[in-house]
Design an enzyme around this catalytic site. Sequence first.
Site, PDB file in Angstrom:
ATOM      1  N   HIS A 421       0.820  -1.221   0.000  1.00 48.78           N
ATOM      2  CA  HIS A 421       0.000   0.000   0.000  1.00 48.78           C
ATOM      3  C   HIS A 421       0.849   1.263   0.000  1.00 48.78           C
ATOM      4  CE1 HIS A 421      -4.001   1.464  -0.056  1.00 48.78           C
ATOM      5  NE2 HIS A 421      -4.550   0.462   0.605  1.00 48.78           N
ATOM      6  N   ARG A 422       2.140   1.135   0.222  1.00 52.42           N
ATOM      7  CA  ARG A 422       3.006   2.312   0.178  1.00 52.42           C
ATOM      8  C   ARG A 422       3.254   2.788  -1.251  1.00 52.42           C
ATOM      9  NH1 ARG A 422       8.090  -0.013   3.381  1.00 52.42           N
ATOM     10  NH2 ARG A 422       7.607  -1.662   1.868  1.00 52.42           N
TER      11      ARG A 422
END
Length: 450
Positions: A421-422
């Site tokens: 998700h980064r």
Amino acid sequence: MTATAVGRVFRLPDLGEGLTEAEVVHWKVAVGDTVEIDQIVVEVETAKAAVEVPVPYAGTVLRLHAAAGTVVSVGEPLIEVGPAGRDEHPDAARYREEEQAGSGNVLIGYGTGHTPATRRRRPGPRPAAPAPQAAHQSAPEPAAPALAAPETASAPGYAPRVISPLVRRIAREHGLDLATVHATGPRGVILRRDVEHAITAAGEEPPAAETGATPPATTLVAERIPLRGLRRTVADKLTRSRAEIPDATTWVDVDATGLLTVKEELKRSRPDLGIGLLALLARICVAALHRFPELNASVDTGRAEIVRHGHVNLGFAAQTDRGLVVPVVRDAHLMTTERLAAELTRLTGLARVGGLPPAALTGGTFTLNNYGVFGVDGSTPIINHPEAALLGVGRIIDRPWVSGGAVVPRKVAQLSFTFDHRVCDGGAAGGFLRFVADCVENPAILLAHV
């Protein structure tokens, strides 16, 4: 290497790829054997592959410094070799007696697929030193393949090759001597079916797991299995992935009838290309990464940067007898589907025999995991650190599907997509997965992206 008063000690060399240690799998020579320069003397398992190690000089083996199963660090002693014809090392007789008594090295692993080295065995008392011979002459006794057909229990120094602790447990519970079992596995390894055949031949019932019955609790045996070699590396990477990567998973069901139709048509019209389902899925992944480059990335935590790669090194999960490995197809973005299929086939073959070099297991930028071959529908796979995403494909089976307003049977599979998700938000991840799903349902879409 180190010279001693009697011989020279060869130490575990640097095996590259940043590897600092290796586990001794089995020795291809014994104390008292004659070795030649560059002869393979030992097979070791690193964190990434099985490696056969040659000795850099000729002479007589005086001592083996590490038994099978021992983890040796780079620079630690492996083997001591003295000049041919010299008196043996003071410990040589003891080592030879232990080996003949059955406490020597037990062969437990696969090799790398190369031709096995030969072994010159001297089962009796060491004879007087022979007259010097020219370097090109053969040893006093003819060489025999180290991994020839399975020996019998009466053969000197014979040790059965068993990898699975389960196989050993089944044999132990039934009082079966593994040295009497005929091995049918690769390179003489005793498999479970070999043990069960021997049990049946002896007039006993096969293990309960084969009959569908639940084994009684009294048959359970507690074991401690060391995390070594490849298994430890996999464990470390998965632990690090879970600790560092804030992953999320999304999934979708797809009608894979179109993709299977294309596969069968290619098989019928161009069987020489060898393009199977995995190659088609790999082609779809490459096209999807071209459309969503933010997912072909990794995170440099030290510099707080997202690194988007300018190439696609496509990893694919492969289950082998040594455990789960992820071979890497380098520069997959430059390959045709035919070349992708050929490289996938080549790497899969090497993985099955334990012959993947360390370089073939590193540098991936994205992983494809076809876990459907295990008969399961879905999964939430763990990202292969330091990559940013992984596509999982479940089994393809007949299911009811609404098409044109009617419920019809179709070939349906579940796709799961795990992402860091980064590197992106759900929109990009959803777009990637939807593009893959559309290509599976209608492979013609790929024509717009090749």
